[in-house]
Design a protein around this motif. Structure first.
Motif, PDB file in Angstrom:
ATOM      1  N   ALA A 167       0.789   8.933   8.896  1.00  0.00           N
ATOM      2  CA  ALA A 167       1.452   7.469   9.223  1.00  0.00           C
ATOM      3  C   ALA A 167       2.497   7.442  10.185  1.00  0.00           C
TER       4      ALA A 167
ATOM      5  N   ASP B 126       3.406  10.256   2.572  1.00  0.00           N
ATOM      6  CA  ASP B 126       2.818  11.356   3.167  1.00  0.00           C
ATOM      7  C   ASP B 126       2.989  12.991   3.323  1.00  0.00           C
TER       8      ASP B 126
ATOM      9  N   ILE C 129       0.883  -1.299  -0.084  1.00  0.00           N
ATOM     10  CA  ILE C 129       0.073   0.038   0.187  1.00  0.00           C
ATOM     11  C   ILE C 129       0.711   1.323  -0.573  1.00  0.00           C
TER      12      ILE C 129
ATOM     13  N   ALA D 204      -6.943   8.778   4.374  1.00  0.00           N
ATOM     14  CA  ALA D 204      -6.729   6.994   5.268  1.00  0.00           C
ATOM     15  C   ALA D 204      -6.950   7.746   6.974  1.00  0.00           C
TER      16      ALA D 204
ATOM     17  N   TRP E 131      -3.914   3.284  10.750  1.00  0.00           N
ATOM     18  CA  TRP E 131      -3.944   2.093   9.764  1.00  0.00           C
ATOM     19  C   TRP E 131      -3.873   0.851  11.489  1.00  0.00           C
TER      20      TRP E 131
ATOM     21  N   LEU F 268      -5.024  -0.845   6.378  1.00  0.00           N
ATOM     22  CA  LEU F 268      -5.586   0.639   6.696  1.00  0.00           C
ATOM     23  C   LEU F 268      -6.791   0.406   5.993  1.00  0.00           C
TER      24      LEU F 268
ATOM     25  N   VAL G  93      -2.796   5.358  -2.712  1.00  0.00           N
ATOM     26  CA  VAL G  93      -4.070   6.118  -1.234  1.00  0.00           C
ATOM     27  C   VAL G  93      -3.254   7.554  -1.580  1.00  0.00           C
ATOM     28  N   ASP G  94      -4.808   8.306  -1.815  1.00  0.00           N
ATOM     29  CA  ASP G  94      -3.766   9.511  -1.914  1.00  0.00           C
ATOM     30  C   ASP G  94      -5.598  10.043  -1.360  1.00  0.00           C
TER      31      ASP G  94
ATOM     32  N   LEU H 192       0.701   5.231   0.369  1.00  0.00           N
ATOM     33  CA  LEU H 192       0.379   6.068   0.830  1.00  0.00           C
ATOM     34  C   LEU H 192       0.073   7.633   1.040  1.00  0.00           C
TER      35      LEU H 192
ATOM     36  N   LEU I 266       3.323  -0.776   4.249  1.00  0.00           N
ATOM     37  CA  LEU I 266       2.543   0.531   4.022  1.00  0.00           C
ATOM     38  C   LEU I 266       4.182   1.471   3.823  1.00  0.00           C
TER      39      LEU I 266
ATOM     40  N   ALA J 224       4.542   4.545   3.635  1.00  0.00           N
ATOM     41  CA  ALA J 224       4.064   5.990   3.747  1.00  0.00           C
ATOM     42  C   ALA J 224       4.823   7.301   2.464  1.00  0.00           C
TER      43      ALA J 224
END
Length: 421
Positions: free
Chosen positions: A185, A179, A10, A150, A153, A162, A35-36, A12, A175, A177
């Motif tokens: 995260a 971000d 994933i 998100a 997690w 998540l 994912v965003d 993120l 995951l 991260a």
């Protein structure tokens, strides 16, 4: 009972580093969910990010390897020379060419072929996003979740879950991260960070000028901070104009005539008449460095691992190097049947990336403190230092290769090689 996961990894955070990592992993055969919180199309708007990035030549090799560079070529500008020197407001920039207290980098010293690699490429972030987004959407296997916010997690046996604000969940073995500097995260993981804010802000804008820049990038060290003139396609350049925060706020608040006057004081007329085009942006400057580049089942990438001063223009390049190293580590781990998110796997990534990151954080901080002042003895010493390095070809070549990301143990993608089996 063996755990079933929605994906291997994933990712993120759909910024430039996150998209690059997701695309590299997907093309190497790992299953990826990106994912965003923002819709990908919203990130393509010019007002979303007005910056341009200097791409090291090894970074561009990676973009070529994952198929994004082909859609960027008409929008990038080769950097053939870099001139570094002291400067002062009201004096204007120095005409293009080496001189006293000036350090001149010429790409022909390390890439002598006429059509050899440049020192780097300038690309507006929106064009890089367009290229990466096109490749992501064209993938038949990558799972895009944008917009998707998100919530938190949680570690589960053999992986991570998540939770999204919609109530949906995504499970993966790892995951990643990406971000940002203030990663949520990373905060949830409790990873400690070190950092500080500079009393400086970066003013970013695009300017048009009368004469061609000939692919020359200029870095002037002004008392308030670096003033970088970075070539873009056509008779345009991207400015990264650093000032003390109060002064930067006042400049950003000026009307067009006032901004033009302040710009001319620093830019000078060596490229003829100059004027801002498009919006101006302001960014407060700070450093943030994660104590660890991973936790169990979590790896930090890009600004989530470390955010640095923009002085050397290496922020995005560090994120690309993270993506190249982590992708290679994960591809090899999967081929050997190792757990993607285990500390044993992720320690190799941290070992590969942490020293380079710490060195660049320390170097940019030192250079910013040394050059962002108008103290007479320091001005004399740094001018002497620039002149000395300019007279030593091996030193110039080392700095060019270092900035190009070509020193140390290079991941395959930074050599232009593929990770696909």
């Amino acid at each position: 009972m063996k755990q079933d996961f929605d994906c291997d990894v994933i990712v993120l955070g759909g910024g430039l580093a996150g998209q690059t990592l997701a695309l590299a992993l997907d093309q190497a055969g790992l299953s990826v969910t990106l994912v965003d919180a923002a819709p990908l199309d919203d990130m393509l708007a010019p007002e979303f990010d007005g910056r341009a990035s200097a791409l090291a030549y090894t970074s561009f090799r990676m973009l070529e390897s994952i198929g994004a560079a082909d859609r960027m070529r008409e929008h990038v500008q080769r950097i053939e020379h870099i001139l570094v020197c002291d400067g002062r407001p009201n004096g204007g920039a120095r005409p293009g060419g080496p001189g006293p207290n000036t350090l001149h980098f010429d790409r022909r010293e390390i890439h002598p072929d006429e059509d050899g690699e440049p020192l780097g490429y300038m690309a507006e972030n929106r064009h890089t996003r367009h290229a990466l987004t096109h490749c992501l959407k064209a993938s038949g296997t990558l799972d895009l979740r944008a917009p998707a916010t998100a919530r938190r997690w949680e570690r589960i046996p053999g992986g991570i879950r998540l939770d999204l604000e919609t109530g949906e969940t995504i499970t993966g073995r790892l995951l990643c991260a990406s971000d940002g500097k203030f990663s949520r995260a990373r905060r949830q993981a409790g990873t400690r960070t070190a950092g500080w804010a500079y009393n400086q802000s970066g003013i970013v804008m695009t300017v048009e000028h009368e004469h061609p820049h000939q692919g020359v990038a200029y870095e002037y060290f002004m008392p308030g901070g670096p003033f970088a003139i970075l070539p873009l396609p056509g008779n345009r350049s991207s400015l990264v104009w650093t000032e003390m925060s109060e002064i930067a706020a006042a400049i950003l608040a000026l009307d067009e005539a006032g901004l033009q006057a302040e710009l001319e004081k620093r830019f000078g007329d060596f490229l003829g008449a100059v004027k801002p085009v498009g919006p101006r942006f302001g960014y407060p400057l700070s450093v943030r460095f994660a104590e660890n580049f991973y936790e169990d089942r979590i790896a930090y990438v890009g600004d989530a691992a470390r955010g640095i001063h923009p002085l050397a223009g290496q922020g995005f390049n560090l994120g690309i190097r993270d993506a190249a190293a982590l992708a290679e580590v994960l591809v090899e781990a999967k081929s050997l049947g190792l757990e993607l998110g285990s500390p044993v796997t992720l320690q190799r990534y941290a070992n590969w990336r942490k020293l380079d990151s710490m060195g660049l954080v320390a170097a940019t901080d030192l250079f910013n403190r040394l050059f962002s002042n108008d103290i007479g003895p320091l001005r004399w010493a740094r001018g002497l230092g620039l002149s000395l390095v300019d007279r030593i070809p091996p030193a110039r070549q080392f700095f060019m290769r270092e900035a190009g990301g070509e020193t140390g143990d290079l991941p395959k993608l930074l050599k232009g090689e593929s990770l696909a089996a």
